[in-house]
Design a protein around this motif. Sequence first.
Motif, PDB file in Angstrom:
ATOM      1  N   GLU A  49      29.708  32.372  45.907  1.00 58.16           N
ATOM      2  CA  GLU A  49      29.258  32.222  44.519  1.00 58.16           C
ATOM      3  C   GLU A  49      29.812  33.305  43.600  1.00 58.16           C
ATOM      4  OE1 GLU A  49      26.948  30.148  47.381  1.00 58.16           O
ATOM      5  OE2 GLU A  49      27.291  32.332  47.206  1.00 58.16           O
ATOM      6  N   ASP A  50      30.505  34.292  44.146  1.00 59.64           N
ATOM      7  CA  ASP A  50      31.100  35.349  43.328  1.00 59.64           C
ATOM      8  C   ASP A  50      32.368  34.803  42.671  1.00 59.64           C
ATOM      9  OD1 ASP A  50      32.204  37.599  42.195  1.00 59.64           O
ATOM     10  OD2 ASP A  50      32.168  38.817  44.027  1.00 59.64           O
ATOM     11  N   ASP A  51      32.186  34.027  41.607  1.00 57.95           N
ATOM     12  CA  ASP A  51      33.324  33.348  40.981  1.00 57.95           C
ATOM     13  C   ASP A  51      34.347  34.311  40.403  1.00 57.95           C
ATOM     14  OD1 ASP A  51      32.514  30.844  41.630  1.00 57.95           O
ATOM     15  OD2 ASP A  51      32.040  30.185  39.599  1.00 57.95           O
ATOM     16  N   GLN A  52      33.888  35.442  39.887  1.00 50.37           N
ATOM     17  CA  GLN A  52      34.836  36.373  39.285  1.00 50.37           C
ATOM     18  C   GLN A  52      35.825  36.892  40.325  1.00 50.37           C
ATOM     19  OE1 GLN A  52      33.068  39.577  37.074  1.00 50.37           O
ATOM     20  NE2 GLN A  52      35.027  40.491  36.545  1.00 50.37           N
ATOM     21  N   SER A  53      35.355  37.138  41.533  1.00 50.67           N
ATOM     22  CA  SER A  53      36.247  37.600  42.594  1.00 50.67           C
ATOM     23  C   SER A  53      36.986  36.453  43.251  1.00 50.67           C
ATOM     24  CB  SER A  53      35.440  38.360  43.655  1.00 50.67           C
ATOM     25  OG  SER A  53      34.855  39.517  43.107  1.00 50.67           O
ATOM     26  N   ARG A  54      36.357  35.291  43.329  1.00 48.68           N
ATOM     27  CA  ARG A  54      36.967  34.168  44.047  1.00 48.68           C
ATOM     28  C   ARG A  54      38.042  33.486  43.226  1.00 48.68           C
ATOM     29  NH1 ARG A  54      36.057  28.798  44.406  1.00 48.68           N
ATOM     30  NH2 ARG A  54      34.229  28.893  43.040  1.00 48.68           N
ATOM     31  N   ARG A  55      37.786  33.275  41.953  1.00 48.90           N
ATOM     32  CA  ARG A  55      38.787  32.653  41.078  1.00 48.90           C
ATOM     33  C   ARG A  55      39.708  33.748  40.563  1.00 48.90           C
ATOM     34  NH1 ARG A  55      37.976  27.333  39.565  1.00 48.90           N
ATOM     35  NH2 ARG A  55      39.632  27.706  38.049  1.00 48.90           N
ATOM     36  N   TRP A  56      40.651  34.129  41.377  1.00 46.47           N
ATOM     37  CA  TRP A  56      41.443  35.321  41.108  1.00 46.47           C
ATOM     38  C   TRP A  56      42.860  35.099  41.609  1.00 46.47           C
ATOM     39  CZ3 TRP A  56      40.117  40.459  39.537  1.00 46.47           C
ATOM     40  CH2 TRP A  56      41.066  41.430  39.830  1.00 46.47           C
ATOM     41  N   SER A 215      50.788  32.735  34.379  1.00 45.96           N
ATOM     42  CA  SER A 215      50.464  34.142  34.531  1.00 45.96           C
ATOM     43  C   SER A 215      49.366  34.330  35.599  1.00 45.96           C
ATOM     44  CB  SER A 215      50.039  34.720  33.173  1.00 45.96           C
ATOM     45  OG  SER A 215      49.840  36.108  33.247  1.00 45.96           O
ATOM     46  N   VAL A 216      48.408  35.210  35.331  1.00 43.16           N
ATOM     47  CA  VAL A 216      47.334  35.467  36.297  1.00 43.16           C
ATOM     48  C   VAL A 216      46.013  34.873  35.805  1.00 43.16           C
ATOM     49  CG1 VAL A 216      48.401  37.513  37.263  1.00 43.16           C
ATOM     50  CG2 VAL A 216      46.920  37.756  35.277  1.00 43.16           C
ATOM     51  N   ARG A 217      46.097  33.859  34.994  1.00 42.33           N
ATOM     52  CA  ARG A 217      44.877  33.247  34.466  1.00 42.33           C
ATOM     53  C   ARG A 217      44.110  32.530  35.579  1.00 42.33           C
ATOM     54  NH1 ARG A 217      48.906  31.673  30.850  1.00 42.33           N
ATOM     55  NH2 ARG A 217      48.838  32.790  28.866  1.00 42.33           N
ATOM     56  N   PRO A 218      42.814  32.736  35.654  1.00 42.71           N
ATOM     57  CA  PRO A 218      42.033  32.019  36.663  1.00 42.71           C
ATOM     58  C   PRO A 218      41.991  30.512  36.413  1.00 42.71           C
ATOM     59  CG  PRO A 218      40.578  33.240  35.194  1.00 42.71           C
ATOM     60  CD  PRO A 218      41.976  33.674  34.873  1.00 42.71           C
ATOM     61  N   ARG A 219      42.208  30.125  35.175  1.00 42.85           N
ATOM     62  CA  ARG A 219      42.287  28.699  34.838  1.00 42.85           C
ATOM     63  C   ARG A 219      43.535  28.479  33.990  1.00 42.85           C
ATOM     64  NH1 ARG A 219      37.434  26.213  36.079  1.00 42.85           N
ATOM     65  NH2 ARG A 219      35.667  27.647  36.339  1.00 42.85           N
ATOM     66  N   LEU A 311      52.656  27.640  42.990  1.00 35.83           N
ATOM     67  CA  LEU A 311      52.110  26.285  43.100  1.00 35.83           C
ATOM     68  C   LEU A 311      50.689  26.334  42.591  1.00 35.83           C
ATOM     69  CD1 LEU A 311      51.483  23.405  44.206  1.00 35.83           C
ATOM     70  CD2 LEU A 311      51.229  24.449  46.465  1.00 35.83           C
ATOM     71  N   ARG A 312      50.447  25.615  41.499  1.00 36.11           N
ATOM     72  CA  ARG A 312      49.087  25.539  40.971  1.00 36.11           C
ATOM     73  C   ARG A 312      48.721  24.085  40.719  1.00 36.11           C
ATOM     74  NH1 ARG A 312      47.041  30.571  37.483  1.00 36.11           N
ATOM     75  NH2 ARG A 312      45.116  29.568  38.209  1.00 36.11           N
ATOM     76  N   ARG A 313      47.410  23.840  40.718  1.00 37.65           N
ATOM     77  CA  ARG A 313      46.865  22.517  40.402  1.00 37.65           C
ATOM     78  C   ARG A 313      45.843  22.738  39.296  1.00 37.65           C
ATOM     79  NH1 ARG A 313      44.812  19.565  45.483  1.00 37.65           N
ATOM     80  NH2 ARG A 313      43.438  21.370  45.556  1.00 37.65           N
ATOM     81  N   PRO A 314      46.243  22.576  38.039  1.00 34.97           N
ATOM     82  CA  PRO A 314      45.391  22.994  36.932  1.00 34.97           C
ATOM     83  C   PRO A 314      43.970  22.443  36.953  1.00 34.97           C
ATOM     84  CG  PRO A 314      47.593  22.532  36.144  1.00 34.97           C
ATOM     85  CD  PRO A 314      47.572  22.120  37.581  1.00 34.97           C
ATOM     86  N   LEU A 315      43.790  21.242  37.465  1.00 31.43           N
ATOM     87  CA  LEU A 315      42.446  20.660  37.517  1.00 31.43           C
ATOM     88  C   LEU A 315      41.715  20.977  38.814  1.00 31.43           C
ATOM     89  CD1 LEU A 315      43.248  17.111  36.060  1.00 31.43           C
ATOM     90  CD2 LEU A 315      42.393  19.133  34.832  1.00 31.43           C
TER      91      LEU A 315
END
Length: 335
Positions: A49-56, A215-219, A311-315
Amino acid sequence: MTANSHASNSSASNSPASSSPAAGMRAAASALLAGLDEPRAALGHLPFEDDQSRRWIEYRPEPRPGASLSDLGPAQRKAAHRLLATGLSPYAYAQAMTIIGLEETLDRRENWVNERHSNDYWVVVFGEPDGDQPWAWRFEGHHLSVTMTVRGEEVSPAPVFLGANPARVSYAGRDVVRPLAPEEDLARDLLDAMGDGGRAQAVVADEAPVDIHSSVRPRVRVPIEPRGIAAVRLDASARTLLDQLVGLYLGRLPDEVAAREVARVNRDELHFAWEGPLRPGQRHYYRIQGPDLLLEYDNTSEDGNHAHTVLRRPLSDFGEDVLGNHRAARHTDRS
């Protein structure tokens, strides 16, 4: 379109005792956690549930969540490498290990002033691998970031970032080390196959950007405008090369995961865009986009000898697809 078709034994190499990528990841993550002492476990095992660390995602030499390999013993470092191997095909794992080794080469080039070394990488597990809830893991450091999110037997495999500085080490005009060579060479083959008319559509800027746009955006900003040439405008030979280039990026993943990702791609909705000069050795960038797919490459610093690929999957980055399935299943169970 195929991915990793030449590496037929990759599933076995990812986890000898497992029958699926998810099972291999569970076994490797559990083995890693079992070997961490309390101080390292406090860093390397965080709540899902630590989204700030996980979505990184952070591919620069910056502080990051996780347990540093430099603070682990040999057995724990090997366990971290084994976890990384469960998320990559054999050739992508070789690229990753070369990228890690290049830290020592870069340190020498910089006259040792930045004290880079090949243990400046971090590993972290989010949640409980052996539980029935979603969990995730990440292996990350300078020019390498691999995040996998798992729910049951589903693996959501993004972001996956591989970079290289230097991108090329040569002797007498011959390459000694060039870990991301296929990513550049296939794209140039594609440009050649397009002909003048296709290239005129594909090249959307005379100068390359300073970095990949995501870049390094989480989303990822959705959508990054699809620009360049549409796949449906390519002839058969160029279309085949575009398929091969997409397959190269998706082939970074274990066979079973890569096959699923290939099946998700709508070939008719892909776009290819190039920014910067076409001549080799100059700063350049390209991207391939489709529904929930973004592949980016740049070689835009160090005079065109410093490459980034992602490789990213924006959704669906960071497991949004499997988490959506999880939420839907819970809602159905309660109804």
